[in-house]
Design a protein around this motif. Structure first.
Motif, short mmCIF file in Angstrom:
data_model
loop_
_atom_site.label_atom_id
_atom_site.label_comp_id
_atom_site.label_asym_id
_atom_site.label_seq_id
_atom_site.Cartn_x
_atom_site.Cartn_y
_atom_site.Cartn_z
N UNK A 59 -95.45 29.66 20.51
CA UNK A 59 -96.41 29.89 19.55
C UNK A 59 -97.73 31.51 20.02
N UNK A 60 -97.32 31.60 21.00
CA UNK A 60 -98.19 32.67 21.86
C UNK A 60 -97.20 33.62 23.17
N UNK A 61 -97.49 34.82 23.30
CA UNK A 61 -97.11 35.17 24.24
C UNK A 61 -97.96 36.46 25.25
N UNK A 62 -97.96 36.68 26.41
CA UNK A 62 -99.05 37.37 26.65
C UNK A 62 -98.07 38.77 27.37
N UNK A 63 -98.90 39.37 27.56
CA UNK A 63 -98.70 41.14 28.00
C UNK A 63 -97.53 40.78 28.67
N UNK A 64 -98.28 39.82 29.91
CA UNK A 64 -96.89 39.80 30.56
C UNK A 64 -95.29 39.67 30.53
N UNK A 65 -95.31 38.25 29.42
CA UNK A 65 -94.44 37.73 28.78
C UNK A 65 -94.01 39.44 28.09
N UNK A 66 -94.42 40.49 27.57
CA UNK A 66 -94.21 41.80 26.75
C UNK A 66 -92.84 42.19 28.36
N UNK A 67 -93.63 42.79 29.13
CA UNK A 67 -93.41 42.91 30.47
C UNK A 67 -91.79 42.74 30.53
N UNK A 68 -91.90 41.04 30.41
CA UNK A 68 -90.14 41.19 30.80
C UNK A 68 -89.58 41.23 30.41
N UNK A 69 -89.95 41.40 28.55
CA UNK A 69 -89.43 41.71 27.46
C UNK A 69 -88.46 43.04 27.89
N UNK A 70 -89.76 44.02 27.71
CA UNK A 70 -89.34 45.07 28.30
C UNK A 70 -88.66 45.59 29.36
N UNK A 71 -87.79 44.86 30.76
CA UNK A 71 -87.48 45.01 32.26
C UNK A 71 -86.41 44.24 31.06
N UNK A 72 -86.00 43.12 30.61
CA UNK A 72 -84.29 42.72 29.74
C UNK A 72 -84.21 43.84 29.38
N UNK A 73 -84.24 44.36 28.44
CA UNK A 73 -84.22 45.52 27.87
C UNK A 73 -83.67 46.88 28.05
N UNK A 74 -84.84 47.14 29.20
CA UNK A 74 -84.33 48.27 30.60
C UNK A 74 -83.13 47.84 31.30
N UNK A 75 -82.88 46.67 31.62
CA UNK A 75 -81.73 46.01 32.07
C UNK A 75 -80.21 46.21 31.27
N UNK A 76 -80.49 45.85 30.04
CA UNK A 76 -79.47 45.91 29.02
C UNK A 76 -78.85 47.02 28.99
N UNK A 77 -79.21 47.93 29.18
CA UNK A 77 -79.47 49.18 28.44
C UNK A 77 -78.95 49.78 29.16
N UNK A 78 -79.17 49.91 30.45
CA UNK A 78 -78.50 50.10 32.00
C UNK A 78 -76.99 50.12 31.49
N UNK A 79 -76.73 48.48 31.25
CA UNK A 79 -75.19 47.74 31.54
C UNK A 79 -75.02 48.46 30.43
N UNK A 80 -74.97 49.13 29.31
CA UNK A 80 -74.55 49.98 28.48
C UNK A 80 -74.22 48.40 26.72
N UNK A 81 -75.42 47.63 26.79
CA UNK A 81 -74.81 46.22 26.78
C UNK A 81 -76.21 46.30 24.63
N UNK A 82 -76.52 45.44 24.84
CA UNK A 82 -77.30 45.10 23.63
C UNK A 82 -77.92 44.04 23.64
N UNK A 83 -79.96 43.99 23.45
CA UNK A 83 -80.63 43.06 23.09
C UNK A 83 -81.27 43.11 21.65
#
Lengths: 119, 144
Positions: A59-83
């Motif tokens: 129902x809700x998320x904060x900028x800190x949660x967005x930061x977590x998604x961005x970190x996950x995306x960066x890590x997935x990209x580094x591993x040549x994966x998909x998110x």
């Protein structure tokens, strides 16, 4: 020794790992830190991770949660994966629009639609 | 008689205090008939403002406190949040939506507050934030 209860529900759809959140509100730093640690661990386990994050219960998320998604995306990209992200409510999607993060993430309507788009 | 609430809370510099403050403010906002959309905006802005005050303002120093004062009636909500830090210059917060910042995992809190609230201002020192949200009127028949 007592283990901390997971804040994620994880299951496989073929070779796609689907992540759901136990929390309806992804706001508090302590739970966000745990979510971040758990997601990054999941990503690190696989060579080319295919990750789908399902926001159906959120129902809700904060900028800190967005930061977590961005970190996950960066890590997935580094591993040549998909998110991919899916089932985002209109109110939360607006947060992605305001922050322009809709440009960074692949966002689908449903699990079925998203799973079909992984390469 | 129309509902109206005034309250002052003093919070410890711990992030678990945020949910306590949110509960108090949101109960008052609901009693003043703010819509679900307004409540979403207020909850988000409160979360960001209080987390900033505790983490960046007071640097999570438990010897310092955050004060939250609010007034709400059926027209608008006004909240002032002050920390005991040295303050910051909101003009110097980079735009997180620019291409060069879009992949940075931080720096969106102030932007979200400005977007979701109708009026946002800081004191000269930059350690007190005042934000205003006008109640929007329900448009339940409009559909989407």
């Amino acid at each position: 020794m007592a283990e901390t209860e997971s804040r994620l529900v994880v299951h496989q759809e073929g070779d796609v790992t689907v992540i759901e959140f136990l929390d309806r509100n992804i706001l508090e730093e302590s739970s966000i830190q745990q979510i971040s640690d758990e997601m990054l661990e999941l990503i690190s386990k696989t060579d080319h991770p295919k990750l789908l994050i399902n926001f159906e219960n959120v129902d809700h998320l904060s900028s800190a949660a967005l930061g977590t998604l961005i970190r996950a995306n960066t890590k997935v990209t580094q591993k040549k994966g998909q998110l991919r992200l899916c089932n985002i409510s209109s109110q939360i999607y607006e947060v992605f629009v305001i922050t322009k993060l809709y440009k960074l993430f692949e966002i689908d309507k449903s699990v079925e639609e998203a799973v079909g788009k992984f390469k | 008689m129309a509902a109206s609430y005034d309250q002052r809370l003093v919070l410890d510099s711990r992030l678990d205090e945020v949910s306590r403050a949110e509960k108090v403010v949101l109960e008052a906002v609901v009693a003043c008939n703010f819509s679900d959309t307004d409540q979403f905006a207020i909850k988000l802005a409160l979360e960001e403002a209080l987390a900033n005050a505790i983490k960046h303002g007071n640097e999570s120093d438990e010897g310092k406190h955050v004060t939250l004062e609010f007034h709400v009636d059926e027209r608008k909500l006004t909240i002032t949040i002050c920390d005991e830090g040295t303050g910051f210059d909101p003009q110097r917060v980079p735009d997180p939506t620019l291409d060069e910042n879009i992949e940075k995992p931080y720096g969106r809190g102030v932007w979200l507050i400005k977007t979701y609230m109708n009026e946002v201002s800081y004191n000269d020192q930059g350690n007190c934030l005042t934000m205003v949200k006008f109640r929007t009127h329900a448009t339940s028949s409009s559909g989407r």
